[in-house]
Design a protein around this motif. Structure first.
Motif, PDB file in Angstrom:
ATOM      1  N   ARG A 278      39.240  34.018  27.759  1.00  0.00           N
ATOM      2  CA  ARG A 278      37.928  33.575  28.220  1.00  0.00           C
ATOM      3  C   ARG A 278      37.364  34.525  29.269  1.00  0.00           C
ATOM      4  NH1 ARG A 278      34.654  31.900  31.426  1.00  0.00           N
ATOM      5  NH2 ARG A 278      36.050  32.159  33.205  1.00  0.00           N
ATOM      6  N   ILE A 279      38.214  34.901  30.237  1.00  0.00           N
ATOM      7  CA  ILE A 279      37.760  35.805  31.295  1.00  0.00           C
ATOM      8  C   ILE A 279      37.477  37.193  30.729  1.00  0.00           C
ATOM      9  CG2 ILE A 279      38.411  36.884  33.483  1.00  0.00           C
ATOM     10  CD1 ILE A 279      40.122  34.364  34.023  1.00  0.00           C
ATOM     11  N   GLY A 281      36.408  37.842  27.754  1.00  0.00           N
ATOM     12  CA  GLY A 281      35.115  37.759  27.086  1.00  0.00           C
ATOM     13  C   GLY A 281      33.966  37.798  28.072  1.00  0.00           C
ATOM     14  N   GLU A 282      34.130  37.113  29.184  1.00  0.00           N
ATOM     15  CA  GLU A 282      33.085  37.096  30.214  1.00  0.00           C
ATOM     16  C   GLU A 282      32.844  38.474  30.803  1.00  0.00           C
ATOM     17  OE1 GLU A 282      32.636  35.453  34.782  1.00  0.00           O
ATOM     18  OE2 GLU A 282      33.770  34.229  33.353  1.00  0.00           O
ATOM     19  N   LEU A 283      33.933  39.212  31.025  1.00  0.00           N
ATOM     20  CA  LEU A 283      33.830  40.533  31.669  1.00  0.00           C
ATOM     21  C   LEU A 283      33.773  41.687  30.677  1.00  0.00           C
ATOM     22  CD1 LEU A 283      36.367  39.985  34.608  1.00  0.00           C
ATOM     23  CD2 LEU A 283      33.893  39.624  34.590  1.00  0.00           C
ATOM     24  N   HIS A 329      38.253  33.132  38.978  1.00  0.00           N
ATOM     25  CA  HIS A 329      39.074  33.673  37.889  1.00  0.00           C
ATOM     26  C   HIS A 329      40.558  33.509  38.207  1.00  0.00           C
ATOM     27  CE1 HIS A 329      35.525  36.520  36.826  1.00  0.00           C
ATOM     28  NE2 HIS A 329      35.466  35.430  36.091  1.00  0.00           N
TER      29      HIS A 329
END
Length: 338
Positions: A278-279, A281-283, A329
């Motif tokens: 998830r992180i 994908g965010e970054l 995060h």
């Protein structure tokens, strides 16, 4: 210790670039400006150590040199190998790269000794022989940071090992001393002995990542922090599981490598991977980069050791150096890994 997928995938022997492709980078690599102090060794290094455990084993000479070139192109300047990796072939590969590229003086070379069957343990005679053999294979006159593997054997008295290390420092064969496999109590003992003139442990290698924290968190972490020891954790990706490339227990097989991966394939491991995904994908970076960034967010960690056996892996891992994880995060990852 494999990190991603098969060592013989096409990425390791990429075809020549097409004339219409991007122009090669000219001048100093961007990453060359990224340097951190390696504790009290006096060396300034890129905050990601390239491990060479796969060289000479799953990675042949040509592919290994491509990986080393890619790492150097991105500003990397610190390598880690061992006299036990592929029975010394890893050192041969690096030595040939030094000679062909003229890169020895631009590279901080770290070597771990203690487990080569020809010179086992850390007794005086075998320690000197191990260092001399490594120097020969590497084609160099000095090792910048020598890691002593304290888990190799427990028979040798620490004072005797440090006395031999003192001679190696005085003769210029090694520049700084690091510990691997030592307990917190042994690090305290070593610091006491340093007051008598023996060389200090200035760097520590310990298996540490978001899924493997018990060995380091606690007394070892407290002692390392109190003594100002630079920590260069190995197993940054937990045998490759944290790269996200291995998620199916049925596909990892029954080899030692497969069993290592399967050990992480449980609810905790799955939760952690989902958080990294998830992180990531965010970054807009790979999960492996988030795993590296998590380590770099730990105060005592200076530069994780990560093995690669394809150029594409170097590209993924190096991205972790530029990632800044927020408190949110880090909290999300901590909850997932509980």
């Amino acid at each position: 210790m494999n990190v991603f997928r098969s060592a013989h995938q096409p990425a390791a022997t990429a075809p020549e670039q097409h004339p219409s492709g991007p122009l090669p980078v000219q001048g100093v690599p961007v990453g060359e400006a990224l340097r951190v102090s390696l504790g009290e060794t006096g060396f300034s290094v890129f905050p990601l150590v390239l491990g060479a455990a796969e060289f000479g084993w799953h990675v042949d000479l040509r592919a290994a040199h491509a990986i080393l070139d890619a790492y150097r192109l991105r500003g990397g300047n610190i390598l880690h190998t061992s006299d036990s990796y592929a029975a010394g072939r890893s050192e041969h590969v690096i030595g040939q790269w030094f000679r062909s590229r003229g890169s020895r003086d631009d590279t901080v070379l770290t070597v771990r000794v203690g487990r080569n069957p020809d010179n086992p343990g850390l007794g005086s005679v075998n320690l000197v022989r191990a260092v001399e053999a490594s120097l020969t294979r590497l084609g160099t006159d000095r090792i910048d940071v020598l890691y002593l593997d304290g888990s190799a054997e427990r028979a040798t008295v620490l004072e005797d090992t440090l006395a031999t290390a003192e001679w190696l420092v005085e003769t210029g064969k090694i520049r700084a001393l690091a510990a691997s496999g030592y307990t917190a109590a042994q690090l305290v003992e070593a610091r006491i002995l340093s007051s008598a003139g023996y060389p200090r442990f200035t760097v520590l290698d310990v298996a540490y990542n978001v899924l493997r924290r018990d060995e380091f968190d606690g007394d070892l972490r407290l002692v390392a922090g109190a003594q100002g020891i630079a920590v260069t954790p190995s197993q940054a990706l937990e045998h490759g599981y944290l790269s996200g490339a291995h998620r199916d227990r049925d596909r990892v097989g029954g080899s030692v490598r497969g069993r290592q991966l399967a050990a992480s394939m449980n609810r905790r491991g799955a939760r952690t991977l989902r958080a990294l995904d998830r992180i990531a994908g965010e970054l807009a970076v790979p999960p492996a980069a988030i795993a590296i960034a998590w380590l770099l967010a730990q105060r005592v960690v200076v530069a994780p050791i990560a093995n690669a056996y394809a150029v594409s892996h170097v590209e993924e891992l190096v991205q972790g150096v530029g990632v800044q994880l927020s408190r949110a995060h880090l909290a999300e990852i901590a909850r997932a890994a509980e």
